[in-house]
Design an enzyme around this catalytic site. Structure first.
Site: not given
Length: 286
Positions: A84, A123, A138
């Site tokens: 991420c 995250h 995202d």
């Protein structure tokens, strides 16, 4: 959200024209370079198809670097993927370079977390402003990455090319849910506090070095497709097709596992002396 958010220095660096063109070529983007909603949607759709989620560096004990030149080298020039922080930092730099207002956020993950277990805020996601409206972007949530930006101002369910999502505001936090197997499941919870690169570097170091971290212990890869997803967890390979039953297969040969990573996940594997030994351990432990 205003222009002075970029003074927070997370996305102050801009890609030069050559690097921006290299990224567009990597993901197959042929649209305009203007900060429009159409451009954001197209890039968000293309990125997770071209640049896979993977944790091969932590799995092999290779350090991760998250400065912009390092991200460009690994994810664009070397044909690798990332997790991420790498994915969304690169995506944020691209968007900022195109003129979007971008802010880095942090989330606490609940997806696939056992009941009662509390995860740290480990995250990264992005807040993007387009034409005065705010969207969540995202491209780095692995097997549940969404393939379109989500409007932060809409609490009704939102369709993406693959799944339905919804965002709900409760107190100071937003809750992101995905519709899976006829029920809403919580992915993660996030607030609006801006994050800076050191915030992400500290968490990334923990995830990449702590002996109990899943990113150190296990191999993960995911890639979106127009029709669904590929997902790999250690030696268990799954094909998810939209509105169909998932197909699952257990790999028993390290060479087959290597070829899968290269051919279906499109990962140019690093030349590392322990690569085949680590893959062999995965198939022998089943």
């Amino acid at each position: 959200m205003s222009d002075n958010l970029n003074d927070l220095q997370l996305f102050n660096d801009r890609l030069d024209e050559r690097s921006l063109q290299a990224y567009w070529s990597r993901v197959g983007y042929r649209g305009e370079g203007e900060p429009t909603l159409e451009a954001l949607k197209e890039l968000h759709y293309l990125h997770p198809q071209a640049i896979p989620f993977e944790n091969i560096n932590p799995f092999l004990g290779i350090p991760l670097a998250m400065k912009l030149p390092d991200l460009l080298q690994k994810l664009v020039l070397e044909g690798r993927g990332g997790y991420c922080f790498e994915q969304n930092l690169l995506f944020g730099h691209v968007l900022h370079s195109m003129g979007f207002l971008v802010k880095g956020l942090s989330a606490r993950v609940f997806w696939e977390v056992p009941d009662g277990e509390i995860k740290p805020r480990d995250h990264m996601l992005l807040l993007v402003q387009v034409d005065g409206r705010k969207y969540i972007a995202d491209v780095g949530f692995g097997g549940a990455s969404f393939t379109a930006p989500l409007s932060l101002d809409q609490e009704e369910e939102q369709e993406t090319p693959l799944e339905r999502y919804r965002l709900q505001k409760k107190g100071d936090f937003h809750y992101l849910e995905i519709w899976v197997k006829e029920q809403w499941r919580l992915l993660y919870r996030f607030g609006m506090e801006s994050q800076l690169l050191p915030d992400y570097e500290v968490v990334s170091w923990y995830l990449c070095t702590h002996p109990q971290s899943l990113f150190v212990q296990e191999l993960m890869a995911a890639r979106c497709m127009p029709w669904g997803r590929y997902a790999l967890h250690n030696n268990r390979f799954t094909i998810h097709r939209k509105n169909e039953e998932s197909q699952k297969r257990t790999l028993t040969n390290p060479k087959e596992l290597k070829e899968l990573l290269e051919e279906l996940f499109l990962i140019q594997l690093p030349l590392h002396e322990n690569m085949m030994e680590k893959l062999k351990q995965l198939v022998s432990e089943d």
